[in-house]
Design an enzyme around this catalytic site. Structure first.
Site, PDB file in Angstrom:
ATOM      1  N   SER A  82     -23.616   0.404 -41.708  1.00 20.41           N
ATOM      2  CA  SER A  82     -23.045  -0.382 -42.778  1.00 20.41           C
ATOM      3  C   SER A  82     -23.122  -1.940 -42.174  1.00 20.41           C
ATOM      4  O   SER A  82     -22.404  -1.941 -41.164  1.00 20.41           O
ATOM      5  CB  SER A  82     -21.595   0.066 -43.171  1.00 20.41           C
ATOM      6  OG  SER A  82     -21.087  -1.229 -43.921  1.00 20.41           O
ATOM      7  N   GLY A  83     -23.542  -2.847 -42.826  1.00 22.30           N
ATOM      8  CA  GLY A  83     -23.293  -4.022 -42.532  1.00 22.30           C
ATOM      9  C   GLY A  83     -22.097  -4.632 -42.164  1.00 22.30           C
ATOM     10  O   GLY A  83     -21.556  -5.257 -41.423  1.00 22.30           O
ATOM     11  N   SER A  84     -21.329  -4.559 -43.274  1.00 19.56           N
ATOM     12  CA  SER A  84     -19.704  -5.140 -43.220  1.00 19.56           C
ATOM     13  C   SER A  84     -18.971  -4.427 -42.318  1.00 19.56           C
ATOM     14  O   SER A  84     -18.101  -5.157 -41.426  1.00 19.56           O
ATOM     15  CB  SER A  84     -19.450  -5.180 -44.895  1.00 19.56           C
ATOM     16  OG  SER A  84     -19.204  -4.031 -45.205  1.00 19.56           O
ATOM     17  N   GLY A 250     -24.074  -5.520 -46.451  1.00 23.41           N
ATOM     18  CA  GLY A 250     -25.256  -6.056 -45.297  1.00 23.41           C
ATOM     19  C   GLY A 250     -26.447  -5.075 -45.755  1.00 23.41           C
ATOM     20  O   GLY A 250     -27.634  -5.417 -45.860  1.00 23.41           O
TER      21      GLY A 250
END
Length: 340
Positions: A82-84, A250
């Site tokens: 996961s980007g965030s 993200g």
């Protein structure tokens, strides 16, 4: 430590949980998923949390190059990336002093369930101003298919993989401008589309195989050019069931890059800035192409900023009727980690 990146709150759990079985971060994640999901449910449900949050559990890395490992927990389960959550975890590593801050550009490595992640932090006057993290190599699985959705009619969609499978739909075709007042309707629309696609087919990753029912949908606004090689677009990501993310996410941004490359609309070095319903922004950069098992993969990075919200101790009271904590005690360090 609770943090947010783009509005998405990540709860960084860095103490109180005992050692988990498994030689790798991925194996530890699978243990939680298969045998100890109570930890995720307690931290994300009332009274401790809400489904819109995420949890990032810091665990020992199996690769000596990494500062730490982290396991991501969300309402849909355990995404491998996961980007965030990576933006928040990387910032937490610096704020907690697990890695001393250095002025200017600071590079280090984290270990996610998907593997090693290169981190580039920009630090000014002791403040983490931005984090750039690698996105997973992303690709288009399905392009411009249609499906009949009850209440919506024929819907055109594409499918990307960017750390999870994403349904990509044109927001305007579905009657949305991607403004905050549309949030409830966006969730209902995405729910209907996801359910229709799940009923019709499943998707397999070229190397991971069956990774479960499709969990994400990304609403795409018009793409506008702000300068040569720089693009912007309003966006909204849905997580099944029922969650519209505060940020553009993200992995959602990585999925957009894969689609734009598939349509020959971007070149290596180009960027896409995605803007959420709450006017928060992530910047995705198309960094290159690679090939694996017949798939064209879009290499990419995501840049954003995370903010510390609070530091707290969570007290788990097993006699609280609001708390379904059966089996949790075996995972925790009694009292030291806030368990009663």
């Amino acid at each position: 430590m609770d943090m947010h990146a783009g509005g998405d709150v990540s709860r960084i759990v860095y103490g109180g949980v005992g050692s988990l079985p498994g030689e790798t971060v991925r194996a530890k994640m699978e243990y939680l998923q298969d045998h100890a999901d109570v930890l995720r449910r307690v931290l994300l449900n009332e009274p401790y949390g809400i489904p819109e949050m995420s949890v990032d559990l810091l665990v020992p890395a199996s690769n000596p190059k990494a500062v730490t490992g982290y396991i991501i927990m969300e309402v849909m389960g355990y995404p491998v990336y996961s980007g965030s959550n990576t933006l928040c975890t990387a910032t937490a590593v610096l704020e907690l002093g697990l890695l001393p801050k250095q002025e200017g550009r600071q590079q280090f490595i984290l270990e996610s369930p998907a593997g090693l992640v290169q981190i580039d932090a920009e630090i000014r006057d002791g403040v983490v101003e931005s984090i750039t993290c690698e996105g997973l190599p992303s690709y288009i699985d399905t392009y411009q298919q249609t499906i009949s959705v009850p209440g919506l009619g024929e819907v055109t969609y594409s499918i990307a993989y960017s750390g999870g499978f994403y349904v990509l739909v044109d927001a305007a075709e579905l009657g949305f401008s991607l403004t905050l007042d549309e949030e409830t309707r966006l969730s209902a629309c995405a729910h209907a589309i996801i359910e229709a696609i799940r009923a019709e087919r499943n998707f397999r990753h070229y190397s991971l195989g069956d990774v479960g029912p499709i969990p994400f949908l990304h609403f795409m606004g018009p793409v506008e050019s702000s300068a040569k090689g720089q693009f912007t677009s309003r966006s909204a990501t849905y997580v099944h069931p029922g969650v519209i993310c505060r940020s553009t996410t993200g992995t959602g941004t990585s999925a957009r890059l894969a689609l734009m490359q598939h349509e020959k609309r971007i070149l290596p070095g180009d960027t896409l800035e995605t803007c959420s319903l709450r006017e928060t922004r992530f910047v995705g950069r198309f960094t290159g192409l690679s090939q694996a098992e017949g798939q064209t993969l879009v290499e990419n990075s995501i840049t954003g900023k995370a903010y510390v919200l609070n530091r707290a101790e969570i007290i788990v009271n097993s006699d609280d009727p609001m708390v379904k904590s059966g089996g949790l005690g075996s995972l925790l360090h009694p009292r030291k980690g806030g368990c009663e």
